[in-house]
Design a protein around this motif. Structure first.
Motif: not given
Length: 406
Positions: A280-295
């Motif tokens: 859902d949208e909350s998962h997608r938002a969290r994914l964007r945050v975690e991808i930023g941390r991984l970068r």
């Protein structure tokens, strides 16, 4: 020292405990008790061996410091072999100091090797290497020289220095042959098999294949971006980023590495990292945050770029991306890796070696026992756990300690 004691000691040094027992089995003086204890230890009766050595240590007078120290060293070796990692190390250190002060370099060297073996067992490789500094194997008898070479090989294996490990194993074989002790030669041959056993899986470009330790070492040195699922790190050459304490970031890194050179869909990344069945949208938002941390974590090693359907990993180098994974993946793999040495472990010893809480280890053992992967004998504090070595199981890359090749 009388002739029977001398003959029994020579038999034990040659690895013949039965001949030693024939000479001292009916005697209760301190030297005979000590030799009987060592003989019973060689025969595998550790309970009886401990009792005899304790009696011998008490029987030796206060002026017989060297003899008492030798009993302590023998008790330490029994504790190590029976995986009693709670045995007081200060007693062994004091015994070693006594032996060195009283001119017994051979038994002092043996005590030092026992200290190194324990450090190696619990993954303290830097301390183990420092403890070996100053030891002169050439001045030792063949059996002790073989033990020294064997523990050096163990350190090199854990460091993923396979050529040095092979050389140390060969040195140990030659020394064991000179000692003429078949059991020692068999132990060395069994330990050396680890160099040729499957140690990991290589996952790259949608294919998988098994690797030996030397192949893993070569991958680490290749310049490729390696996502190491054994230690939960991302590495390229000498640069290394540990994600062991950040499982979500590592799950994302591994998923992107397995998809390379293609991208991975957002829904699949969410399923692997967050175990969400429906994004859902909350998962997608969290994914964007975690991808930023991984970068941020992978800066200098790789870039994580957004695509139309998800995200893709782009390594900084030209050698590509690979994943190194255990041949068999299990959430209790670290426990199995320790038990795979074939020795019987107590849950408290496993807890010490892994640096985990006793309850965590106990839950793991109970799960593995229900699934038939381990078995136990004894009750209460005497309970011991063991398993037969599993073919191809990564007994090195999952063991506690510094990162291999680091």
């Amino acid at each position: 020292m009388d002739s029977l004691i001398t003959a029994a000691a020579r038999a034990l040094a040659a690895g013949d405990p039965l001949s030693a027992l024939k000479r001292v089995a009916l005697r209760d003086d301190a030297p005979a008790l000590a030799l009987r204890g060592i003989a019973m230890a060689q025969l595998g009766d550790f309970v009886r061996a401990r009792a005899l050595l304790k009696s011998a240590a008490r029987a030796f007078g206060s002026r017989e410091a060297v003899a008492r120290a030798r009993c302590v060293v023998a008790q330490s070796e029994i504790a190590l072999v029976s995986r009693d990692l709670g045995w007081p190390q200060a007693a062994l250190a004091a015994a070693r100091a006594t032996l060195e002060a009283h001119g017994d370099p051979v038994n002092a060297a043996h005590a030092r090797i026992l200290q190194v073996r324990r450090l190696l067992l619990v993954g303290r490789l830097d301390e183990a290497e420092r403890a070996l500094d100053g030891l002169e194997p050439a001045l030792l008898p063949p059996a002790t020289r073989a033990a020294c070479a064997l523990v050096t090989a163990g350190i090199m294996v854990r460091r993923l220095r396979t050529r040095a490990a092979a050389a140390s194993f060969e040195e140990a074989r030659l020394a064991a042959r000179a000692a003429g002790i078949p059991a020692l030669s068999a132990e060395i041959d069994n330990a050396a098999r680890i160099l040729h056993a499957p140690a990991a899986r290589l996952i790259s470009l949608g294919t998988e294949r098994l690797l030996q330790l030397r192949d893993v070492e070569a991958q680490f040195a290749s310049g490729a971006l390696v996502v190491d699922a054994c230690r939960h790190v991302v590495r390229r050459g000498g640069a290394l980023v540990s994600l062991a304490s950040r499982p979500v970031l590592f799950s994302l890194a591994r998923a992107l590495a397995e998809a390379w050179p293609n991208d991975e869909r957002r829904s699949l990344l969410i399923a692997r990292a967050f175990r969400g069945k429906h994004a859902d949208e909350s998962h997608r938002a969290r994914l964007r945050v975690e991808i930023g941390r991984l970068r941020a974590e992978l800066k200098g090693l790789a870039e994580v770029r957004a695509t139309k359907h998800g995200f893709a990993l782009t390594p900084s180098g030209k050698e590509g991306v690979v994943v190194i994974a255990p041949p068999q993946e299990d959430r209790f793999s670290a426990v199995l890796a320790l038990l795979a040495d074939g020795e019987a472990w107590s849950s408290s010893a496993l807890s010490i070696a892994l640096g985990a809480s006793p309850r965590t280890v106990q839950r793991a053992l109970e799960h593995l026992e229900r699934s038939g992967k381990v078995q136990f004998f004894g009750k209460g504090r005497a309970r011991r756990w063991l398993t037969a070595p599993v073919a191809g199981f990564p007994t090195v890359l999952l063991l506690p300690g510094p990162l291999p090749g680091g």
